[in-house]
Every structure is written in C-alpha cells, then in structure tokens.
Design an enzyme around this catalytic site. Structure first.
Site, PDB file in Angstrom:
ATOM      1  N   THR A  19      42.143  50.982  38.668  1.00  0.00           N
ATOM      2  CA  THR A  19      42.246  49.681  39.526  1.00  0.00           C
ATOM      3  C   THR A  19      41.410  50.142  40.911  1.00  0.00           C
ATOM      4  O   THR A  19      40.936  51.391  41.028  1.00  0.00           O
ATOM      5  CB  THR A  19      43.558  49.824  39.972  1.00  0.00           C
ATOM      6  OG1 THR A  19      43.964  50.726  40.519  1.00  0.00           O
ATOM      7  CG2 THR A  19      44.446  49.440  38.858  1.00  0.00           C
ATOM      8  N   SER A  47      47.964  49.012  38.407  1.00  0.00           N
ATOM      9  CA  SER A  47      48.758  49.048  39.328  1.00  0.00           C
ATOM     10  C   SER A  47      50.335  49.037  39.501  1.00  0.00           C
ATOM     11  O   SER A  47      50.833  49.329  40.543  1.00  0.00           O
ATOM     12  CB  SER A  47      47.978  48.172  40.370  1.00  0.00           C
ATOM     13  OG  SER A  47      48.878  46.761  39.749  1.00  0.00           O
ATOM     14  N   GLY A  93      41.404  39.963  39.441  1.00  0.00           N
ATOM     15  CA  GLY A  93      40.524  40.813  39.068  1.00  0.00           C
ATOM     16  C   GLY A  93      40.471  40.953  37.628  1.00  0.00           C
ATOM     17  O   GLY A  93      39.852  41.855  37.084  1.00  0.00           O
ATOM     18  N   TYR A  94      41.012  40.077  36.770  1.00  0.00           N
ATOM     19  CA  TYR A  94      41.412  40.235  35.488  1.00  0.00           C
ATOM     20  C   TYR A  94      40.158  39.638  34.535  1.00  0.00           C
ATOM     21  O   TYR A  94      40.325  38.898  33.614  1.00  0.00           O
ATOM     22  CB  TYR A  94      42.635  39.532  34.855  1.00  0.00           C
ATOM     23  CG  TYR A  94      43.815  40.484  34.844  1.00  0.00           C
ATOM     24  CD1 TYR A  94      43.852  41.509  35.715  1.00  0.00           C
ATOM     25  CD2 TYR A  94      44.911  40.387  34.231  1.00  0.00           C
ATOM     26  CE1 TYR A  94      44.910  42.399  35.677  1.00  0.00           C
ATOM     27  CE2 TYR A  94      46.048  41.175  34.216  1.00  0.00           C
ATOM     28  CZ  TYR A  94      45.959  42.214  35.105  1.00  0.00           C
ATOM     29  OH  TYR A  94      47.001  43.028  34.801  1.00  0.00           O
ATOM     30  N   HIS A 123      48.723  37.440  39.941  1.00  0.00           N
ATOM     31  CA  HIS A 123      47.756  39.058  40.271  1.00  0.00           C
ATOM     32  C   HIS A 123      46.583  39.238  39.057  1.00  0.00           C
ATOM     33  O   HIS A 123      46.729  40.193  38.540  1.00  0.00           O
ATOM     34  CB  HIS A 123      48.877  40.039  40.391  1.00  0.00           C
ATOM     35  CG  HIS A 123      48.156  41.412  40.866  1.00  0.00           C
ATOM     36  ND1 HIS A 123      48.790  42.479  41.498  1.00  0.00           N
ATOM     37  CD2 HIS A 123      46.798  41.836  40.895  1.00  0.00           C
ATOM     38  CE1 HIS A 123      48.171  43.286  41.953  1.00  0.00           C
ATOM     39  NE2 HIS A 123      46.866  43.064  41.687  1.00  0.00           N
ATOM     40  N   SER A 178      44.323  40.232  47.843  1.00  0.00           N
ATOM     41  CA  SER A 178      44.272  41.736  48.068  1.00  0.00           C
ATOM     42  C   SER A 178      45.627  42.571  47.628  1.00  0.00           C
ATOM     43  O   SER A 178      45.623  42.894  46.353  1.00  0.00           O
ATOM     44  CB  SER A 178      44.068  42.037  49.413  1.00  0.00           C
ATOM     45  OG  SER A 178      44.838  41.494  50.434  1.00  0.00           O
ATOM     46  N   ARG A 179      46.779  42.597  48.363  1.00  0.00           N
ATOM     47  CA  ARG A 179      47.965  43.009  47.995  1.00  0.00           C
ATOM     48  C   ARG A 179      48.923  41.940  48.622  1.00  0.00           C
ATOM     49  O   ARG A 179      48.724  41.548  49.971  1.00  0.00           O
ATOM     50  CB  ARG A 179      48.220  44.393  48.511  1.00  0.00           C
ATOM     51  CG  ARG A 179      47.470  45.572  47.742  1.00  0.00           C
ATOM     52  CD  ARG A 179      48.120  45.538  46.236  1.00  0.00           C
ATOM     53  NE  ARG A 179      47.456  46.420  45.373  1.00  0.00           N
ATOM     54  CZ  ARG A 179      46.608  46.295  44.372  1.00  0.00           C
ATOM     55  NH1 ARG A 179      45.876  44.966  44.227  1.00  0.00           N
ATOM     56  NH2 ARG A 179      46.022  47.230  43.725  1.00  0.00           N
ATOM     57  N   GLU A 226      56.263  42.072  44.176  1.00  0.00           N
ATOM     58  CA  GLU A 226      55.813  41.817  42.915  1.00  0.00           C
ATOM     59  C   GLU A 226      56.566  42.657  41.902  1.00  0.00           C
ATOM     60  O   GLU A 226      56.853  43.916  42.311  1.00  0.00           O
ATOM     61  CB  GLU A 226      54.306  42.097  42.587  1.00  0.00           C
ATOM     62  CG  GLU A 226      53.496  40.871  42.853  1.00  0.00           C
ATOM     63  CD  GLU A 226      51.879  41.113  42.918  1.00  0.00           C
ATOM     64  OE1 GLU A 226      51.681  41.892  41.820  1.00  0.00           O
ATOM     65  OE2 GLU A 226      51.245  40.981  43.497  1.00  0.00           O
TER      66      GLU A 226
HETATM   67  N1  LIG Z   1      43.989  40.502  43.046  1.00  0.00           N
HETATM   68  C1  LIG Z   1      43.507  41.448  42.400  1.00  0.00           C
HETATM   69  O1  LIG Z   1      43.283  41.477  41.176  1.00  0.00           O
HETATM   70  C2  LIG Z   1      42.661  42.623  43.065  1.00  0.00           C
HETATM   71  C3  LIG Z   1      41.580  43.317  42.340  1.00  0.00           C
HETATM   72  C4  LIG Z   1      40.762  44.239  43.134  1.00  0.00           C
HETATM   73  C5  LIG Z   1      41.144  44.693  44.197  1.00  0.00           C
HETATM   74  N2  LIG Z   1      42.595  43.979  44.966  1.00  0.00           N
HETATM   75  C6  LIG Z   1      42.787  44.517  46.065  1.00  0.00           C
HETATM   76  O2  LIG Z   1      41.755  44.274  47.099  1.00  0.00           O
HETATM   77  C7  LIG Z   1      41.544  45.364  48.194  1.00  0.00           C
HETATM   78  C8  LIG Z   1      40.267  45.368  48.391  1.00  0.00           C
HETATM   79  O3  LIG Z   1      39.174  45.696  47.561  1.00  0.00           O
HETATM   80  P1  LIG Z   1      37.850  46.280  47.680  1.00  0.00           P
HETATM   81  O4  LIG Z   1      37.261  46.921  46.535  1.00  0.00           O
HETATM   82  O5  LIG Z   1      36.980  45.523  48.430  1.00  0.00           O
HETATM   83  O6  LIG Z   1      38.219  47.726  48.663  1.00  0.00           O
HETATM   84  P2  LIG Z   1      37.000  48.396  49.382  1.00  0.00           P
HETATM   85  O7  LIG Z   1      37.950  49.581  49.956  1.00  0.00           O
HETATM   86  O8  LIG Z   1      35.884  48.368  49.039  1.00  0.00           O
HETATM   87  O9  LIG Z   1      37.195  47.565  50.839  1.00  0.00           O
HETATM   88  C9  LIG Z   1      38.234  47.409  51.838  1.00  0.00           C
HETATM   89  C10 LIG Z   1      37.550  47.162  53.042  1.00  0.00           C
HETATM   90  O10 LIG Z   1      38.793  46.691  54.055  1.00  0.00           O
HETATM   91  C11 LIG Z   1      38.371  47.296  55.186  1.00  0.00           C
HETATM   92  N3  LIG Z   1      39.831  47.501  56.060  1.00  0.00           N
HETATM   93  C12 LIG Z   1      40.471  48.155  55.855  1.00  0.00           C
HETATM   94  N4  LIG Z   1      41.637  47.976  56.776  1.00  0.00           N
HETATM   95  C13 LIG Z   1      41.356  46.808  57.467  1.00  0.00           C
HETATM   96  C14 LIG Z   1      41.720  46.203  58.406  1.00  0.00           C
HETATM   97  N5  LIG Z   1      43.017  46.405  58.997  1.00  0.00           N
HETATM   98  N6  LIG Z   1      41.324  44.937  58.918  1.00  0.00           N
HETATM   99  C15 LIG Z   1      39.726  44.650  58.331  1.00  0.00           C
HETATM  100  N7  LIG Z   1      39.367  45.519  57.401  1.00  0.00           N
HETATM  101  C16 LIG Z   1      39.989  46.555  56.855  1.00  0.00           C
HETATM  102  C17 LIG Z   1      37.708  48.920  55.033  1.00  0.00           C
HETATM  103  O11 LIG Z   1      37.096  49.227  56.089  1.00  0.00           O
HETATM  104  C18 LIG Z   1      37.228  48.295  53.623  1.00  0.00           C
HETATM  105  O12 LIG Z   1      35.554  48.281  54.210  1.00  0.00           O
HETATM  106  C19 LIG Z   1      42.013  46.717  47.097  1.00  0.00           C
HETATM  107  O13 LIG Z   1      42.429  47.732  47.746  1.00  0.00           O
HETATM  108  C20 LIG Z   1      42.929  45.852  46.333  1.00  0.00           C
HETATM  109  O14 LIG Z   1      44.505  46.239  46.933  1.00  0.00           O
HETATM  110  C21 LIG Z   1      43.078  43.068  44.242  1.00  0.00           C
HETATM  111  O1  LIG Z   2      43.473  46.868  42.392  1.00  0.00           O
HETATM  112  C1  LIG Z   2      42.956  46.476  41.480  1.00  0.00           C
HETATM  113  O2  LIG Z   2      42.173  46.838  40.890  1.00  0.00           O
HETATM  114  C2  LIG Z   2      43.755  45.229  40.956  1.00  0.00           C
HETATM  115  O3  LIG Z   2      44.838  44.684  41.641  1.00  0.00           O
HETATM  116  C3  LIG Z   2      44.401  45.395  39.392  1.00  0.00           C
HETATM  117  O4  LIG Z   2      43.442  44.513  38.668  1.00  0.00           O
HETATM  118  C4  LIG Z   2      45.417  44.677  39.370  1.00  0.00           C
HETATM  119  O5  LIG Z   2      45.853  44.857  37.785  1.00  0.00           O
HETATM  120  P1  LIG Z   2      46.879  45.754  37.144  1.00  0.00           P
HETATM  121  O6  LIG Z   2      46.432  47.021  37.475  1.00  0.00           O
HETATM  122  O7  LIG Z   2      48.278  45.452  37.856  1.00  0.00           O
HETATM  123  O8  LIG Z   2      46.759  45.509  35.849  1.00  0.00           O
END
Ligand SMILES: NC(=O)c1ccc[n+]([C@@H]2O[C@H](COP(=O)([O-])OP(=O)(O)OC[C@H]3O[C@@H](n4cnc5c(N)ncnc54)[C@H](O)[C@@H]3O)[C@@H](O)[C@H]2O)c1
Ligand SMILES: O=C(O)[C@H](O)[C@H](O)COP(=O)(O)O
Length: 361
Positions: free
Chosen positions: A66, A45, A256-257, A253, A206-207, A236
């Site tokens: 990712t 990311s 997801g690790y 962050h 999420s982000r 970040e």
């Molecule tokens: N912190 C981490 O390590 C980490 C790891 C994985 C994912 N993420 C983040 O989490 C996010 C979600 O992951 P996911 O796999 O569930 O994605 P996904 O695409 O499967 O699900 C996201 C959901 O959010 C909904 N959505 C979009 N805009 C919206 C809004 N304004 N209000 C309410 N719902 C809304 C979509 O319809 C969808 O169903 C990713 O896009 C990523 O940015 C972070």
């Molecule tokens: O979107 C994702 O899958 C996560 O935010 C992801 O794990 C972030 O980790 P990075 O790609 O920065 O290592």
C-alpha cells in the site's frame, strides 16, 4: 522460507511461490498464531502491524502493498531490527483517476462549469501530483497546499490552507498522522467546513480520519450546501451510516483499486524481498500488467457541464461504485444478518476489475 500474506494481494503465489511457501489469510484475521514460524509478513492496509501481533514470532521482514503506512508501527519494527518495505506510488494513478471521475460526476450532477472552478489539492505527493497533472491536461485551475514540501524547498508554488478553503473543490491526499506540526488527523474539521464555499465539493480518498466525520455530518444536517465524495471513513469498516447516506458519492475505500495499482503494490514488495534476500527478481513488471484501452482527454473543456462525465464513464463510472455500495449497505440495514462492516469488506474483496485509462508520465 514461509511467507504469510493478505489473501487480497494479487499474484502473491506466482511471484513468491518459487522460493517460499506462501500462506494467505484474510487481512483482518492475521494473528500471532499464523506468524509463529513465518519469516515474512505481507499485508495490505487492514492489518495492524505492531508489538501485539509480532512479539514472539519469527518474522524478520514486513511488507505493506500500500501507499499508506498508518497501520504499521514502524518505530517497533526499527527497534526490533525487522526490515520494512511498502509500495509508494503503486496506486497513485488509480486514486487520481477516481478524483477526476468524482469531479466529472459532480459537474454533471450539479451543472458546474469546470472552467470556472478551482481545485484545492491538500498534499502534493504521489497522488496529489498526479491529480494536478490531470487537471493541467484538462485546463482546470488548481492550487497546491503542502507545508512539509514547501519547507523542504520544493520548487512548486504552494498556498496556505486558508486559500484552499476558498476553492470550489477540495481534495485531500495526505498521510494520516496524529503528531507533529503537520498532523493531519481531523485536518478537515468543523472550522474548515464552516469557511468552505457553499456549493463546493469535498473529496476524501486519503484516510477516513483526515476528515472529522462527525463535523461533516453536522455540516450536512445543518443544511450547508457542500457535497461530499468519500472513499475512506473514520473507523472503517464500521462507517458512519448517516454520513454515508448524506454523501453525494460513497465508496468502500476503493479509490486505489485499479488492477495495475494492486499488481504494482505486490510487485514492489517482491522487488524489496528479493533485494533483502540478495536475489535477482525473476519477473518483470511490464509482463504482469494488463493491456488497457486509453482515454483521450479533451484538448479544451466544453461549456457542456456533462461532457466530461459522459466521455469518461465508459472507462470508469464512479457512480456505479456508489450505487453498488448503497444497494448492499441498504440491504444490510433492511435485514439482520451481515453487518455494515462485513458488507464493506465484501464490497472491497469482490470489487470488479478496473483498469487505468490515462497515459500519465
Ligand atoms: N483511498 C485509497 O485507495 C488510497 C490509495 C492510495 C493512497 N491513499 C492515501 O493517500 C495518502 C497520500 O498518498 P501519496 O501517495 O500521495 O503520499 P505521499 O507521501 O507521496 O504524499 C503525501 C503528501 O502529503 C504531504 N503532507 C503531509 N502532511 C500534510 C499536511 N498536514 N498538510 C498538507 N500536506 C501534508 C506530504 O508532505 C506529502 O507530500 C496515503 O498516505 C494514503 O493514506 C489512499
Ligand atoms: O494506502 C493505500 O495504498 C490504499 O489505501 C490501499 O489501496 C488500500 O487498500 P487495502 O490495502 O485496504 O486493500
């Protein structure tokens, strides 16, 4: 064939090395020079993939190991006919387990009876659905908010965002988007926080920019009783240090690790590259994943508010991630040398092995 890949992708040499020369580079340092003669770019990311990076290079395939794709200019890739793949769902279980660990820690720390709490899940995609599955296993009440899925006719029951604001715990699982009817940038803003339940918990994995970090800090500074668990941060790796200090749990962050999440991410790209090249994958995912001891969730929640945290912490203790980050960032604040941003990235690069502990479908 030459592949340039982020150095933080596990198994990249093992999977791609049999048919390509793989060069690994730190994600934030990947630049045009690395890509001039590369066919494939595999990122995580932290690499912004856009015209500035790709114009004038040979790259024909971009993969991101990712779930989130806000760092990729997909419009540019499409316009240039560059193939794109990412890894939907790869680390969804790890994030859901992080959320469970956060809720368990908060219940212990604040003496909350989770049988009396409702969790508001914003975004019911891969991660949000897994969070819901875990809460159902434990018998914790939850509500779902996902206007895009609701409009598409998803058969689950959804509630408006106003109902989520009334929940004891709010957890965000939306992609970061700036445009359109359902833009999520600063979805959690001053107004949202002002109507949230005092004594509540807000989790963002999420982000960073889904939560207005300045508004979150103001909310704490104004003395409102809301706890924050923040894994992701605006700007970040240059996070808001005051907000970091004021949060109940701060992590770099890493939600997801899990080992499995990272391996699935690389593997999903391996499958996509094989398909793009018309090759049959030589490796199977099940042979690459570690064997992990599993946690048996309690059939019924107990009145003991610390029970869940005590039972979970030998599998994953979110507090130790928070302590590690506090210790390292506080060292940086005390002395000059490394910056907060460098230390944030170091914590991510050197993150200890974490294994998934739930059997989920
Ligand atoms: N912190 C981490 O390590 C980490 C790891 C994985 C994912 N993420 C983040 O989490 C996010 C979600 O992951 P996911 O796999 O569930 O994605 P996904 O695409 O499967 O699900 C996201 C959901 O959010 C909904 N959505 C979009 N805009 C919206 C809004 N304004 N209000 C309410 N719902 C809304 C979509 O319809 C969808 O169903 C990713 O896009 C990523 O940015 C972070
Ligand atoms: O979107 C994702 O899958 C996560 O935010 C992801 O794990 C972030 O980790 P990075 O790609 O920065 O290592």
């Amino acid at each position: 064939m030459k592949i340039v890949a982020d150095e933080n992708m596990p198994l990249v040499q093992e999977l791609f090395g049999s048919f390509a020369t793989v060069v690994t580079v730190a994600g934030r340092k990947i630049n045009k020079e690395h890509l001039l003669d590369a066919d494939v770019l595999l990122v995580r990311s932290v690499t912004q993939v856009n015209q500035d990076l790709l114009q004038g290079t040979k790259v024909r395939f971009v993969g991101s190991a990712t779930i989130g794709t806000d760092h990729i200019d997909q419009g540019y890739l499409l316009e240039q006919g560059i193939e794109f793949a990412y890894a939907p769902g790869c680390n969804a279980q790890a994030v859901a387990e992080y959320v469970l660990a956060a809720i368990a820690f908060w219940a212990d720390h604040k003496q909350k009876d989770l049988r009396q709490c409702t969790v508001g899940i914003i975004g019911a995609g891969n991660v949000g659905s897994k969070v819901a599955q875990i809460l159902e296993l434990l018998g914790i009440e939850y509500l779902l908010n996902d206007p895009p899925l609701e409009e598409q006719g998803d058969s689950r029951q959804f509630v408006p965002i106003q109902a989520i604001q009334q929940c004891d715990i709010v957890t965000c699982h939306v992609p970061l988007t700036n445009r359109g009817l359902h833009a999520s940038h600063h979805l959690i803003d001053e107004k949202f926080l002002s109507v949230m339940q005092p004594g509540g918990l807000l989790i963002n994995s999420s982000r960073g920019a889904v939560v207005d970090n300045t508004a979150a800090l103001h909310c704490k500074q104004a003395g409102k009783d809301i706890d924050f668990v923040l894994d992701v941060w605006e700007n970040e790796p240059d996070l808001n240090v005051e907000l970091f200090k004021q949060s109940l749990i701060s992590t770099p962050h890493i939600a997801g690790y899990s080992q499995e999440g990272k391996i699935r991410g690389t593997y999903q790209l391996y499958q996509s590259v094989c398909q793009w090249l018309g090759m049959v994958p030589k490796f199977a995912l099940r042979d690459l994943l570690p064997e992990a001891p599993k946690w048996n969730p309690p059939v019924k929640l107990s009145s003991d508010t610390g029970f869940l945290y005590q039972s979970l912490r030998s599998f994953y203790d979110i507090k130790s991630d928070d302590q590690q980050m506090r210790q390292k960032l506080e060292e940086v604040l005390r002395r000059s040398g490394a910056t907060i941003a460098e230390e944030f990235d170091n914590l991510r690069k050197n993150y200890p092995q974490r294994l998934e502990f739930l059997e989920l479908s």
